[in-house]
Motif scaffolding. Structure first.
Motif, PDB file in Angstrom:
ATOM      1  N   ASP A  98      -0.586  -5.417  10.452  1.00 21.11           N
ATOM      2  CA  ASP A  98      -1.313  -4.459   9.619  1.00 21.11           C
ATOM      3  C   ASP A  98      -0.396  -3.471   8.902  1.00 21.11           C
ATOM      4  OD1 ASP A  98      -4.134  -5.237  10.180  1.00 21.11           O
ATOM      5  OD2 ASP A  98      -3.489  -4.849  12.234  1.00 21.11           O
ATOM      6  N   ALA A  99       0.905  -3.726   8.975  1.00 17.12           N
ATOM      7  CA  ALA A  99       1.859  -2.907   8.227  1.00 17.12           C
ATOM      8  C   ALA A  99       1.717  -3.194   6.732  1.00 17.12           C
ATOM      9  CB  ALA A  99       3.279  -3.194   8.684  1.00 17.12           C
ATOM     10  N   VAL A 100       1.942  -2.170   5.936  1.00 12.59           N
ATOM     11  CA  VAL A 100       1.939  -2.314   4.478  1.00 12.59           C
ATOM     12  C   VAL A 100       3.294  -1.827   3.981  1.00 12.59           C
ATOM     13  CG1 VAL A 100       0.820  -1.691   2.307  1.00 12.59           C
ATOM     14  CG2 VAL A 100      -0.549  -1.926   4.391  1.00 12.59           C
ATOM     15  N   ALA A 101       4.098  -2.752   3.493  1.00 13.89           N
ATOM     16  CA  ALA A 101       5.465  -2.431   3.077  1.00 13.89           C
ATOM     17  C   ALA A 101       5.521  -2.172   1.578  1.00 13.89           C
ATOM     18  CB  ALA A 101       6.408  -3.570   3.446  1.00 13.89           C
ATOM     19  N   LEU A 102       6.093  -1.042   1.202  1.00 11.58           N
ATOM     20  CA  LEU A 102       6.347  -0.751  -0.208  1.00 11.58           C
ATOM     21  C   LEU A 102       7.691  -1.371  -0.569  1.00 11.58           C
ATOM     22  CD1 LEU A 102       5.602   0.728  -2.850  1.00 11.58           C
ATOM     23  CD2 LEU A 102       6.794   2.738  -1.949  1.00 11.58           C
ATOM     24  N   ALA A 103       7.673  -2.342  -1.479  1.00 17.01           N
ATOM     25  CA  ALA A 103       8.891  -3.075  -1.839  1.00 17.01           C
ATOM     26  C   ALA A 103       9.409  -2.587  -3.184  1.00 17.01           C
ATOM     27  CB  ALA A 103       8.613  -4.573  -1.884  1.00 17.01           C
ATOM     28  N   THR A 104      10.433  -1.740  -3.129  1.00 17.62           N
ATOM     29  CA  THR A 104      11.022  -1.209  -4.358  1.00 17.62           C
ATOM     30  C   THR A 104      12.483  -1.622  -4.507  1.00 17.62           C
ATOM     31  OG1 THR A 104      11.562   0.862  -3.210  1.00 17.62           O
ATOM     32  CG2 THR A 104       9.491   0.791  -4.426  1.00 17.62           C
ATOM     33  N   LEU A 105      13.115  -2.065  -3.424  1.00 23.33           N
ATOM     34  CA  LEU A 105      14.479  -2.572  -3.533  1.00 23.33           C
ATOM     35  C   LEU A 105      14.444  -3.989  -4.097  1.00 23.33           C
ATOM     36  CD1 LEU A 105      16.185  -1.461  -0.185  1.00 23.33           C
ATOM     37  CD2 LEU A 105      16.491  -0.482  -2.469  1.00 23.33           C
TER      38      LEU A 105
ATOM     39  N   THR B 161       7.320 -12.169   8.186  1.00 18.44           N
ATOM     40  CA  THR B 161       7.414 -12.559   9.588  1.00 18.44           C
ATOM     41  C   THR B 161       6.292 -11.916  10.398  1.00 18.44           C
ATOM     42  OG1 THR B 161       9.825 -12.774   9.438  1.00 18.44           O
ATOM     43  CG2 THR B 161       8.906 -12.507  11.644  1.00 18.44           C
ATOM     44  N   ALA B 162       5.964 -10.675  10.076  1.00 18.56           N
ATOM     45  CA  ALA B 162       4.922  -9.949  10.802  1.00 18.56           C
ATOM     46  C   ALA B 162       3.512 -10.294  10.341  1.00 18.56           C
ATOM     47  CB  ALA B 162       5.150  -8.446  10.646  1.00 18.56           C
ATOM     48  N   GLY B 163       3.388 -10.745   9.095  1.00 15.21           N
ATOM     49  CA  GLY B 163       2.056 -10.960   8.533  1.00 15.21           C
ATOM     50  C   GLY B 163       1.514  -9.734   7.833  1.00 15.21           C
ATOM     51  N   GLY B 164       2.416  -8.832   7.452  1.00 17.58           N
ATOM     52  CA  GLY B 164       2.004  -7.621   6.761  1.00 17.58           C
ATOM     53  C   GLY B 164       1.773  -7.860   5.277  1.00 17.58           C
ATOM     54  N   THR B 165       1.418  -6.783   4.578  1.00 13.80           N
ATOM     55  CA  THR B 165       1.179  -6.841   3.137  1.00 13.80           C
ATOM     56  C   THR B 165       2.338  -6.183   2.408  1.00 13.80           C
ATOM     57  OG1 THR B 165      -1.216  -6.782   3.416  1.00 13.80           O
ATOM     58  CG2 THR B 165      -0.368  -6.112   1.269  1.00 13.80           C
ATOM     59  N   ILE B 166       2.760  -6.802   1.304  1.00 13.37           N
ATOM     60  CA  ILE B 166       3.863  -6.279   0.492  1.00 13.37           C
ATOM     61  C   ILE B 166       3.298  -5.727  -0.813  1.00 13.37           C
ATOM     62  CG2 ILE B 166       5.984  -6.869  -0.749  1.00 13.37           C
ATOM     63  CD1 ILE B 166       6.325  -9.178   1.304  1.00 13.37           C
ATOM     64  N   VAL B 167       3.465  -4.430  -1.009  1.00 12.78           N
ATOM     65  CA  VAL B 167       3.091  -3.803  -2.280  1.00 12.78           C
ATOM     66  C   VAL B 167       4.336  -3.829  -3.155  1.00 12.78           C
ATOM     67  CG1 VAL B 167       2.263  -1.716  -3.422  1.00 12.78           C
ATOM     68  CG2 VAL B 167       1.353  -2.360  -1.172  1.00 12.78           C
ATOM     69  N   LEU B 168       4.293  -4.623  -4.203  1.00 12.71           N
ATOM     70  CA  LEU B 168       5.500  -5.033  -4.919  1.00 12.71           C
ATOM     71  C   LEU B 168       5.638  -4.334  -6.267  1.00 12.71           C
ATOM     72  CD1 LEU B 168       7.872  -7.034  -4.885  1.00 12.71           C
ATOM     73  CD2 LEU B 168       6.312  -8.783  -5.752  1.00 12.71           C
TER      74      LEU B 168
ATOM     75  N   GLY C 254      -2.130   2.733   1.346  1.00  7.24           N
ATOM     76  CA  GLY C 254      -1.791   3.132   2.710  1.00  7.24           C
ATOM     77  C   GLY C 254      -0.485   2.539   3.199  1.00  7.24           C
ATOM     78  N   CYS C 255       0.541   2.587   2.360  1.00  6.78           N
ATOM     79  CA  CYS C 255       1.846   2.010   2.747  1.00  6.78           C
ATOM     80  C   CYS C 255       2.369   2.684   4.012  1.00  6.78           C
ATOM     81  CB  CYS C 255       2.846   2.177   1.615  1.00  6.78           C
ATOM     82  SG  CYS C 255       2.398   1.266   0.119  1.00  6.78           S
ATOM     83  N   SER C 256       2.831   1.869   4.938  1.00  7.99           N
ATOM     84  CA  SER C 256       3.314   2.390   6.217  1.00  7.99           C
ATOM     85  C   SER C 256       4.824   2.344   6.348  1.00  7.99           C
ATOM     86  CB  SER C 256       2.687   1.596   7.368  1.00  7.99           C
ATOM     87  OG  SER C 256       2.986   0.203   7.249  1.00  7.99           O
ATOM     88  N   HIS C 257       5.467   1.378   5.693  1.00 12.81           N
ATOM     89  CA  HIS C 257       6.908   1.191   5.811  1.00 12.81           C
ATOM     90  C   HIS C 257       7.541   1.157   4.420  1.00 12.81           C
ATOM     91  CE1 HIS C 257       5.550  -0.083   9.757  1.00 12.81           C
ATOM     92  NE2 HIS C 257       6.806  -0.117  10.193  1.00 12.81           N
TER      93      HIS C 257
ATOM     94  N   ASP D 279      -1.359  11.600  -1.374  1.00 16.41           N
ATOM     95  CA  ASP D 279      -1.459  11.571   0.085  1.00 16.41           C
ATOM     96  C   ASP D 279      -0.429  10.568   0.616  1.00 16.41           C
ATOM     97  OD1 ASP D 279      -2.097  11.473   2.736  1.00 16.41           O
ATOM     98  OD2 ASP D 279      -4.157  10.747   2.458  1.00 16.41           O
ATOM     99  N   LEU D 280       0.572  11.075   1.319  1.00 14.99           N
ATOM    100  CA  LEU D 280       1.632  10.225   1.865  1.00 14.99           C
ATOM    101  C   LEU D 280       1.510  10.062   3.372  1.00 14.99           C
ATOM    102  CD1 LEU D 280       4.680  11.774  -0.068  1.00 14.99           C
ATOM    103  CD2 LEU D 280       3.093   9.991  -0.843  1.00 14.99           C
ATOM    104  N   SER D 281       0.367  10.435   3.915  1.00 17.26           N
ATOM    105  CA  SER D 281       0.223  10.489   5.377  1.00 17.26           C
ATOM    106  C   SER D 281       0.237   9.122   6.044  1.00 17.26           C
ATOM    107  CB  SER D 281      -1.081  11.220   5.730  1.00 17.26           C
ATOM    108  OG  SER D 281      -2.210  10.519   5.217  1.00 17.26           O
ATOM    109  N   SER D 282       0.058   8.038   5.272  1.00 17.33           N
ATOM    110  CA  SER D 282       0.075   6.698   5.879  1.00 17.33           C
ATOM    111  C   SER D 282       1.480   6.259   6.273  1.00 17.33           C
ATOM    112  CB  SER D 282      -0.519   5.671   4.909  1.00 17.33           C
ATOM    113  OG  SER D 282       0.248   5.610   3.717  1.00 17.33           O
TER     114      SER D 282
END
Length: 554
Positions: free
Chosen positions: A240-247, A264-271, A288-291, A312-315
């Motif tokens: 359930d992690a949501v990764a912000l992919a900016t690199l 690998t985790a099955g998370g979502t990539i916000v690209l 709701g990006c978490s990582h 809101d950056l609380s996620s």
């Protein structure tokens, strides 16, 4: 091997990690079986599931094998910006057991000619905005065919959160002698049964070439898995992690932490295809990006956004990165804004991202961290090879499961870049570091970047970190300048915060610096500039500023 760092190892985490025998492509298929309908990618208003991702990767793999004749072990060039097509291409190539050669999109045609010749490349996959750089090479190199991807085919502009980069909204415009992406997929070719192995060469990222010609770093599924799996556990990345992919994905940090680990985790990539601080903030708020793994220059720009308080950056649960030390003042600003400590790491193309990582619950600022799973890291005298002790400055050497299999076609470089210590082979990083009594490592600087000021060693990174404490300084980069009396002296380029422009002078910052650091360290020359030249991954190109200094004196 020093083991002091184990005292500060993340709680409930084993101190060793068995690398999976499965391949990177297996990671995708296993995740797709577990979460077929889960969002894998969110890209400028459009969402793609894991089932869609693996289906398109297999379809493209079939075309590569059946139509283009791509074979196991063949090296294929991947020249795209971040996009769903990049991800599909990467896994399609792994599906046919080819070796991915990811190249910086900022490369020139001459640069690309070098890579094509170095790896005897016949096939390439390219973004539409980049393919014109490759087409001349079909005349005088081994390059034969190019599959061209148009990013706009994977967006839904009306649902995007803000302005979309021009290359992402551009319509299809592919010359007849190149292969359109949609034509390759619509062929609906089925690849042969997958027989990938852990020891297959998976990816050959190139070093930047800052110490000579670029060198291809040979990585197998196993070496990449060591870090993809390690990051998955170290950073607590869940389905359930949501990764912000900016690199950028062509860069090893972006590839491992923003692409492979979430999959690998099955998370979502916000690209994101291009860095945009407003869009990034909106994405964190909306999805709701978490990582978020980034680079210090990116985070500095993000935190200097005057509109940041509107989001809101609380996620966010974890923010970290590498490439360059994060200035302490910026780390404190991040903590004040989000309550999160920056989790810094350290690695190289030769180690497919990290060998060191800060413990998430006990990070230190401006610190490389502690050795990652099963990494033996030591500090040696670069001249004698003698292993040094606590707080002694020397060259970092590493041994671990993520260390590459060698440079492609560079036997002399392979010999020179390794050293035997206590019967083990270590890779020589070329970075000057020191280790504290708790086993944390700190960068001093690149071996070649040191400034020799009247016989005193000055490490630019240390001077930069102090300059960041000045309230007017947004960014700083320190280089050497010739000096009649001292031989070399310290020069600082500075980007001011917007509210300081016209209110602070170069001399004022120099005078302030005198009170902050030793007399031989403070900048004797300071120059304001609007921005710094950077790589597409965000690293400051200090060599260009070094060259600018030399040119100014001619």
């Amino acid at each position: 091997m020093n083991s002091n760092h184990f005292t500060f190892w993340p709680n409930r985490l084993s101190k060793t990690l068995t690398v999976p025998e499965t391949t990177l492509y297996d990671n995708l298929t296993i995740t797709a079986k577990k979460y077929p309908n889960k969002a894998a990618i969110t890209y400028y208003g459009q969402t793609f599931t894991y089932e869609q991702l693996v289906t398109e990767a297999d379809s493209l793999a079939g075309y590569l094998e059946k139509e283009l004749g791509v074979k196991k072990g063949e090296k294929v060039l991947l020249l795209m910006q971040n996009s769903p097509q990049y991800m599909i291409s990467f896994f399609a190539l792994l599906r046919v057991q080819a070796a991915v050669v990811p190249i910086n999109p900022m490369s020139t045609t001459d640069d690309l000619a070098f890579y094509v010749r170095d790896c005897n490349i016949k096939q390439a996959l390219a973004g539409q905005e980049l393919h014109h750089k490759l087409t001349p090479l079909k005349k005088d190199t081994s390059l034969e065919r190019i599959i061209v991807a148009t990013y706009s085919e994977y967006t839904l502009a009306e649902n995007a959160l803000g302005e979309i980069p021009p290359e992402v909204i551009a319509p299809v415009n592919v010359p007849d002698d190149d292969i359109e992406w949609k034509d390759a997929l619509s062929a609906k070719q089925t690849p042969s049964p997958y027989k990938g192995k852990s020891e297959d060469v998976a990816v050959i990222p190139y070093t930047s070439g800052t110490t000579g010609l670029p060198k291809g770093c040979i990585h197998t599924n196993r070496t990449v898995q060591a870090n993809a799996t390690g990051a998955y556990h170290w950073m607590n990345v869940t389905p359930d992690a949501v990764a912000l992919a900016t690199l950028p994905f062509f860069h090893v940090t972006g590839l491992v932490h923003s692409l492979l680990t979430p999959i690998t985790a099955g998370g979502t990539i916000v690209l994101l295809t291009r860095w945009d601080r407003d869009y990034a903030a909106k994405a964190i708020d909306k999805y709701g990006c978490s990582h978020w793994i980034n680079i210090s220059t990116m985070l500095i720009d993000f935190l200097s956004n005057p509109n940041l308080a509107n989001y809101d950056l609380s996620s966010l649960q974890a923010i970290g990165g590498g490439g360059a030390p994060l200035p302490e003042a910026v780390g404190e600003q991040l903590y004040e804004r989000t309550g999160l400590r920056y989790i810094e790491g350290y690695g190289l193309s030769e180690t497919i991202s990290h060998t060191h990582f800060n413990p998430p619950d006990r990070p230190k600022l401006q610190c490389l961290g502690i050795p990652s799973f099963d990494v033996d890291a030591r500090v040696i005298d670069p001249a004698t090879g003698e292993v040094l002790g606590i707080d002694e400055e020397g060259e970092l050497i590493v041994n671990g499961p993520q260390v590459f299999k060698g440079y492609y076609n560079r036997e002399e470089d392979n010999r020179d870049s390794h050293i035997q210590v206590d019967g083990k082979e270590f890779f020589r990083t070329g970075d000057i570091v020191k280790m504290d009594e708790e086993g944390y490592f700190f960068i001093v600087d690149r071996l070649k970047r040191m400034i020799n000021a009247a016989g005193y060693k000055v490490w630019p990174t240390e001077v930069e970190s102090i300059l960041y404490k000045h309230p007017a300084v947004q960014q700083a980069c320190v280089v050497r300048a010739p000096d009649e009396k001292r031989g070399e002296t310290v020069k600082a380029f500075v980007v001011l915060n917007d509210d300081a422009i016209g209110k602070v002078t170069e001399d004022e910052i120099i005078e302030w610096s005198k009170e902050q650091m030793a007399a031989y360290k403070y900048p004797r020359i300071l120059e304001f500039t609007d921005s710094f030249p950077t790589t597409s991954s965000g690293k400051v190109l200090w060599r260009e500023l070094q060259k600018k200094t030399a040119d100014q004196l001619q």
